[in-house]
Design a protein around this motif. Structure first.
Motif, short mmCIF file in Angstrom:
data_model
loop_
_atom_site.label_atom_id
_atom_site.label_comp_id
_atom_site.label_asym_id
_atom_site.label_seq_id
_atom_site.Cartn_x
_atom_site.Cartn_y
_atom_site.Cartn_z
N UNK A 55 0.81 -1.21 0.00
CA UNK A 55 0.00 0.00 0.00
C UNK A 55 0.85 1.27 0.00
N UNK A 56 1.93 1.27 0.78
CA UNK A 56 2.73 2.48 0.95
C UNK A 56 3.80 2.68 -0.13
N UNK A 57 4.18 1.63 -0.83
CA UNK A 57 5.26 1.74 -1.81
C UNK A 57 5.00 2.86 -2.84
N UNK A 58 3.80 2.96 -3.42
CA UNK A 58 3.58 4.06 -4.37
C UNK A 58 3.64 5.44 -3.72
N UNK A 59 3.21 5.55 -2.46
CA UNK A 59 3.26 6.83 -1.77
C UNK A 59 4.70 7.27 -1.54
N UNK A 60 5.56 6.33 -1.10
CA UNK A 60 6.98 6.66 -0.91
C UNK A 60 7.60 7.07 -2.24
N UNK A 61 7.30 6.33 -3.31
CA UNK A 61 7.86 6.67 -4.62
C UNK A 61 7.40 8.06 -5.08
N UNK A 62 6.16 8.40 -4.82
CA UNK A 62 5.64 9.72 -5.19
C UNK A 62 6.33 10.82 -4.40
N UNK A 63 6.60 10.58 -3.12
CA UNK A 63 7.30 11.58 -2.29
C UNK A 63 8.72 11.79 -2.79
N UNK A 64 9.39 10.71 -3.16
CA UNK A 64 10.77 10.82 -3.66
C UNK A 64 10.77 11.59 -4.98
N UNK A 65 9.81 11.27 -5.86
CA UNK A 65 9.73 11.96 -7.15
C UNK A 65 9.43 13.45 -6.97
N UNK A 66 8.56 13.80 -6.03
CA UNK A 66 8.20 15.19 -5.79
C UNK A 66 9.38 15.99 -5.24
N UNK A 67 10.25 15.31 -4.48
CA UNK A 67 11.40 16.00 -3.89
C UNK A 67 12.54 16.16 -4.88
N UNK A 68 12.50 15.39 -5.97
CA UNK A 68 13.64 15.42 -6.95
C UNK A 68 13.59 16.66 -7.83
#
Length: 194
Positions: A181-194
């Motif tokens: 469940x959380x894997x896409x949320x973590x990936x989205x946070x990393x992408x937003x910070x890049x």
């Protein structure tokens, strides 16, 4: 697709039994089939006490050991912390490791396997769960206590009883649900910070 599970051995003391308990956890994770499990031994990493000059939220790491640890943690989808109880609290080494990073931990689930005397390390696990939550991880309610762990070690292996096995199986099930469940949320946070 399997989740990358990092099993973190929280004790660094000579003569520790953390690696034996962690091996039991790793064997159960491998049998679970939902995880690609890896042991992370804080004693082998030998992380100094918070020696980075910049706040970890900046991820402007200057030290090679921090960069290496960041890569290990960033690569994970879920965690199990294997921790003893020292004076009702988790070891300083695991607290230091948690506080060394910030963003790498966020939006990932974490479970705890605790070991100790009569309480099985439950006080340590409760304190650790609070710190885990403060780092934006999902601290799972389930804790697997291993009371009197030294009595359960035979020929260098932990011989778990049925409640311990059932508890760990349930913890792994929960980690898989939360990890997926959380894997896409973590990936989205990393992408937003890049």
């Amino acid at each position: 697709m399997s989740l990358k599970l990092k099993i973190i051995i929280g004790s660094t003391r000579p003569g520790r039994m953390g690696p034996i308990v962690a091996d039991w956890v790793a064997e159960a994770a491998a049998a679970h089939a939902g995880f690609d499990a890896e042991l992370v031994d804080l004693a082998a990493l030998d992380l100094p006490l918070l020696d980075e000059p910049n706040h970890p939220a900046a991820q402007d790491y200057q030290k090679d050991h921090t960069k290496a640890f960041s890569a290990i943690i960033d690569d994970a989808d879920a965690f199990i912390f294997v921790t003893p109880e020292y004076d009702g609290f988790p070891p300083a080494a695991v607290v230091n490791a948690l506080q060394l990073l910030v963003k790498e931990w966020a939006y990932k689930p974490a479970g705890t396997v605790a070991y100790g005397g009569i309480s099985g390390g439950l006080r340590s696990a409760q304190e650790l769960r609070q710190l885990i939550g403060n780092l934006n991880m999902v601290a799972l309610n389930a804790v697997v206590p291993v009371p009197f762990h030294w009595e359960k070690i035979e020929d260098g292996k932990l011989v778990a009883n049925d409640p311990m096995k059932d508890g760990l199986s349930g913890l792994l099930d929960e980690l898989q649900k939360w990890g997926d469940t959380l894997k896409p949320l973590h990936a989205a946070e990393v992408a937003a910070a890049a």
